[in-house]
Scaffold this motif. Structure first.
Motif, PDB file in Angstrom:
ATOM      1  N   PHE A   9       1.334   7.226  -9.103  1.00  0.00           N
ATOM      2  CA  PHE A   9       1.777   5.867  -9.387  1.00  0.00           C
ATOM      3  C   PHE A   9       1.486   5.489 -10.838  1.00  0.00           C
ATOM      4  O   PHE A   9       2.218   4.718 -11.439  1.00  0.00           O
ATOM      5  N   PHE A  27      -2.332   3.823  -1.236  1.00  0.00           N
ATOM      6  CA  PHE A  27      -1.275   4.782  -1.558  1.00  0.00           C
ATOM      7  C   PHE A  27      -1.805   5.717  -2.645  1.00  0.00           C
ATOM      8  O   PHE A  27      -2.345   5.247  -3.641  1.00  0.00           O
ATOM      9  N   PRO A  30       3.411   8.800  -4.714  1.00  0.00           N
ATOM     10  CA  PRO A  30       4.664   8.126  -4.392  1.00  0.00           C
ATOM     11  C   PRO A  30       5.509   8.928  -3.401  1.00  0.00           C
ATOM     12  O   PRO A  30       5.503  10.163  -3.443  1.00  0.00           O
ATOM     13  N   SER A  31       6.211   8.218  -2.537  1.00  0.00           N
ATOM     14  CA  SER A  31       7.086   8.898  -1.568  1.00  0.00           C
ATOM     15  C   SER A  31       8.395   9.253  -2.285  1.00  0.00           C
ATOM     16  O   SER A  31       8.690   8.727  -3.363  1.00  0.00           O
ATOM     17  N   GLN A  52      15.828   4.870   4.909  1.00  0.00           N
ATOM     18  CA  GLN A  52      15.518   4.131   6.125  1.00  0.00           C
ATOM     19  C   GLN A  52      14.139   3.490   6.042  1.00  0.00           C
ATOM     20  O   GLN A  52      13.326   3.884   5.209  1.00  0.00           O
ATOM     21  N   GLY A  54      10.419   3.034   6.826  1.00  0.00           N
ATOM     22  CA  GLY A  54       9.432   4.080   7.105  1.00  0.00           C
ATOM     23  C   GLY A  54       9.343   5.093   5.973  1.00  0.00           C
ATOM     24  O   GLY A  54       8.445   5.918   5.941  1.00  0.00           O
ATOM     25  N   LYS A  57      10.396   2.363   1.396  1.00  0.00           N
ATOM     26  CA  LYS A  57      11.412   1.741   0.534  1.00  0.00           C
ATOM     27  C   LYS A  57      11.006   0.344   0.056  1.00  0.00           C
ATOM     28  O   LYS A  57      11.396  -0.059  -1.029  1.00  0.00           O
ATOM     29  N   ALA A  59       8.066  -0.659  -0.943  1.00  0.00           N
ATOM     30  CA  ALA A  59       7.304  -0.480  -2.185  1.00  0.00           C
ATOM     31  C   ALA A  59       8.204   0.082  -3.282  1.00  0.00           C
ATOM     32  O   ALA A  59       8.029  -0.229  -4.457  1.00  0.00           O
ATOM     33  N   GLN A  89       7.910  -8.600   7.575  1.00  0.00           N
ATOM     34  CA  GLN A  89       7.381  -7.284   7.231  1.00  0.00           C
ATOM     35  C   GLN A  89       7.423  -7.059   5.710  1.00  0.00           C
ATOM     36  O   GLN A  89       6.459  -6.618   5.105  1.00  0.00           O
ATOM     37  N   GLU A  93       4.276  -6.753   2.990  1.00  0.00           N
ATOM     38  CA  GLU A  93       4.119  -5.601   2.097  1.00  0.00           C
ATOM     39  C   GLU A  93       4.039  -6.073   0.633  1.00  0.00           C
ATOM     40  O   GLU A  93       3.212  -5.596  -0.141  1.00  0.00           O
ATOM     41  N   LYS A  96       0.701  -7.602   0.030  1.00  0.00           N
ATOM     42  CA  LYS A  96      -0.335  -6.559  -0.064  1.00  0.00           C
ATOM     43  C   LYS A  96      -0.327  -5.920  -1.459  1.00  0.00           C
ATOM     44  O   LYS A  96      -1.371  -5.710  -2.066  1.00  0.00           O
ATOM     45  N   ILE A 363       8.300   9.922   6.264  1.00  0.00           N
ATOM     46  CA  ILE A 363       8.038   9.970   4.815  1.00  0.00           C
ATOM     47  C   ILE A 363       8.009  11.403   4.313  1.00  0.00           C
ATOM     48  O   ILE A 363       8.549  11.717   3.266  1.00  0.00           O
ATOM     49  N   PHE A 486      -0.656   3.724   7.120  1.00  0.00           N
ATOM     50  CA  PHE A 486      -1.689   4.650   6.672  1.00  0.00           C
ATOM     51  C   PHE A 486      -2.648   3.924   5.771  1.00  0.00           C
ATOM     52  O   PHE A 486      -3.780   4.263   5.589  1.00  0.00           O
TER      53      PHE A 486
HETATM   54  P1  AMP Z   1       8.605   0.987   4.533  1.00  0.00           P
HETATM   55  O1  AMP Z   1       9.603   2.126   4.524  1.00  0.00           O
HETATM   56  O2  AMP Z   1       8.699   0.181   3.296  1.00  0.00           O
HETATM   57  O3  AMP Z   1       8.721   0.170   5.793  1.00  0.00           O
HETATM   58  O4  AMP Z   1       7.139   1.617   4.508  1.00  0.00           O
HETATM   59  C1  AMP Z   1       6.537   2.244   5.604  1.00  0.00           C
HETATM   60  C2  AMP Z   1       5.020   2.237   5.537  1.00  0.00           C
HETATM   61  O5  AMP Z   1       4.570   3.218   4.612  1.00  0.00           O
HETATM   62  C3  AMP Z   1       4.427   0.927   5.090  1.00  0.00           C
HETATM   63  O6  AMP Z   1       3.369   0.614   5.965  1.00  0.00           O
HETATM   64  C4  AMP Z   1       3.892   1.185   3.704  1.00  0.00           C
HETATM   65  O7  AMP Z   1       2.733   0.414   3.437  1.00  0.00           O
HETATM   66  C5  AMP Z   1       3.592   2.666   3.734  1.00  0.00           C
HETATM   67  N1  AMP Z   1       3.799   3.316   2.423  1.00  0.00           N
HETATM   68  C6  AMP Z   1       4.766   3.066   1.520  1.00  0.00           C
HETATM   69  N2  AMP Z   1       4.653   3.863   0.447  1.00  0.00           N
HETATM   70  C7  AMP Z   1       3.583   4.664   0.665  1.00  0.00           C
HETATM   71  C8  AMP Z   1       2.944   5.698  -0.090  1.00  0.00           C
HETATM   72  N3  AMP Z   1       3.405   6.092  -1.275  1.00  0.00           N
HETATM   73  N4  AMP Z   1       1.855   6.292   0.452  1.00  0.00           N
HETATM   74  C9  AMP Z   1       1.396   5.906   1.676  1.00  0.00           C
HETATM   75  N5  AMP Z   1       1.947   4.931   2.428  1.00  0.00           N
HETATM   76  C10 AMP Z   1       3.032   4.312   1.943  1.00  0.00           C
END
Ligand code: AMP
Length: 498
Positions: A9, A27, A30-31, A52, A54, A57, A59, A89, A93, A96, A363, A486
């Motif tokens: 990040f 985190f 990055p995903s 999708q 999970g 997206k 973040a 939701q 996020e 947070k 992810i 997580f």
């Molecule tokens: P979303 O697809 O935005 O609904 O994210 C799914 C979940 O993954 C959420 O609870 C986020 O807080 C978590 N998340 C998003 N990006 C990351 C990351 N890079 N590492 C770990 N968790 C993540």
């Protein structure tokens, strides 16, 4: 643009306050959608993201958008979502991740008095997360003052189409500034959505993350077993007996667990050793060396201790507990299936951890299949086949002949053969409860519950225009609800220190 360099990040160059939100959320890496989308959004480009829920997206758009907006007494970022559940939701996020940057978020949807929502917005929020119906009401009645967000995000655009919100969306854009950055996220891109994109986006880049593209390593067969919390040891032992791994790593969360589990395995007759950060460098090196030289079959390791471990021929990786995040999962399982060899990755999950597994699956884009722990009978049956082969192929030993001569006088030959075989079977030492893991019934119930949770409910569909409530969050304020990610409370730290 190359995406290679974005492996942390920090590498995106976020403001420190934004980075703090990322760190506090737990985190670490990055995903894929974040790696793809964040650099473009930071550049100010319009973007179409196909990903999708999970995949991280929220973040992916939230972090760069919050990084770009100014903290002033006006709304600068608008996120439009099809349902109030998603609105809540997304705002959770964003809260947070953005709270250290002083971001204030208001969630707007129908049903509840609009007076309070308007008041909260007009009192100086930077972010509004809204569903289309109520937002259009407020905009067309002119009740949102000074409302000119510089960044507008349409989340789950295809869902808006399904719910009949497309006309509302087109109307809403008439009230928004022409000079703006627009991002559109949609899992699918049907024609009306492509048409909408053509109207509201300017020279957009497209980024797409489909789980199948992400599959880590085709040489690794990934499986998971649903068990009860108290069954972990039995399940691991049973899987050792059934899988007969030649060389394996068992990942645990804590140093204590590494010590306890390796001691238990040794007591059961396995060749195992722990590897963790509390050990002296010298003994760590010795353990790794004997593992590499095949003098040791099982390494019970913490994530930190196993970082960068490169050992050939690891046939199995076992996740005694599910890892904290998708990156650790991918890292852990990558210890097997190396250099073109096949490997097996096994993860134990309890019903409580099942959701985390689904998230990791999404992810990390992993194809992790559910299996059942073999019963005692299954394993004994499999082993007796092998025993028969080894008895039939055994070379005769001179001493055996002497023993037979001595025993012949005392015991009938058939009895003798039975006793000798019994001794061999006992030596295999396959024990434990007959069945381990959730009963078919409990598993079915759990999966049904899961399916129900994922289906849009009638209240969800009607909800955007129906009842609701709003939230207003102050920076550093409480009320952040952990949605079991997580990164949620209690999961943001690594446990190696315990
Ligand atoms: P979303 O697809 O935005 O609904 O994210 C799914 C979940 O993954 C959420 O609870 C986020 O807080 C978590 N998340 C998003 N990006 C990351 C990351 N890079 N590492 C770990 N968790 C993540």
């Amino acid at each position: 643009m190359t995406t290679q360099q974005y492996d942390s990040f920090e590498s995106f160059g976020f403001k420190p306050q934004i980075l703090r939100g990322v760190t506090e959320a737990g985190f670490t890496t990055p995903s894929p959608i974040q790696i793809e989308a964040i650099p473009y959004i930071l550049e100010g480009r319009d973007l179409i993201g196909q990903a999708q829920t999970g995949t991280g997206k929220t973040a992916a758009f939230g972090l760069p958008a919050m990084n770009r907006i100014e903290i002033a007494d006006r709304v600068d970022l608008l996120v439009i979502t099809p349902t109030r559940e998603l609105a809540t939701q997304v705002s959770d996020e964003l809260f947070k991740l953005g709270r250290f940057a002083g971001m204030r978020t208001v969630t707007i949807y129908g049903g509840q008095s609009s007076y309070r929502q308007v008041d909260l917005v007009n009192r100086g929020a930077q972010i509004v997360v809204a569903t289309p119906g109520r937002l259009l009401d407020l905009l067309s009645s002119g009740r949102l003052k000074n409302f000119s967000p510089s960044i507008v995000i349409l989340d789950e655009a295809d869902e808006m189409l399904d719910m009949g919100f497309l006309d509302d969306i087109k109307e809403i854009f008439k009230f928004l500034p022409k000079e703006r950055q627009t991002l559109m996220f949609s899992a699918t891109m049907p024609a009306p959505i492509r048409d909408l994109a053509g109207r509201i986006l300017r020279d957009p880049v497209s980024v797409k993350v489909t789980p199948s593209e992400e599959t880590a390593n085709k040489d690794i067969a990934q499986q998971y077993y649903v068990i009860e919390e108290h069954e972990r040891d039995d399940a691991i032992l049973r899987l050792f007996d059934s899988e007969e791994p030649s060389k394996s790593i068992v990942f645990v969360r804590t140093k204590k667990e590494a010590d306890r589990l390796s001691t238990m395995l040794i007591a059961k007759g396995y060749s195992a050793k722990g590897l963790h950060g509390d050990m002296e460098q010298k003994s760590r090196e010795e353990v790794i060396k004997s593992f590499k030289n095949n003098q040791l079959d099982i390494l019970v390791a913490t994530d930190v201790a196993a970082r960068g471990l490169d050992v050939k021929d690891v046939s199995h990786v076992f996740n005694y507990h599910i890892p904290f995040d998708p990156e650790s999962y991918v890292h852990r399982i990558g210890r097997t299936g190396r250099a073109g060899k096949k490997g097996i990755a096994v993860t134990l999950v309890t019903p409580l951890e099942y959701k985390e597994l689904q998230r990791i699956k999404k992810i990390a884009g992993s194809d992790i299949r559910r299996e059942s722990v073999p019963t005692l009978g299954d394993v004994r049956k499999a082993h007796s086949g092998k025993l028969i082969n080894s008895v039939l192929n055994a070379r005769l030993n001179e001493e055996a002949q002497h023993l037979l001569n001595a025993l012949e006088e005392q015991i009938d030959i058939q009895q003798l053969a039975l006793k000798a075989l019994s001794l061999l079977i006992e030596k295999q030492n396959i024990t434990g409860p007959d069945s381990i893991g959730l009963t078919a019934q409990r598993l079915e119930k759990m999966l049904n519950d899961q399916r129900r949770d994922h289906r849009p409910s009638s209240s969800r569909r009607g909800g955007a225009k129906g009842g609701g409530y709003s939230k207003f969050r102050k920076p550093y304020g409480g009320g952040n609800r952990d949605r079991g990610s997580f990164s949620g409370k209690g999961r943001s730290t690594r446990y190696e220190d315990r």
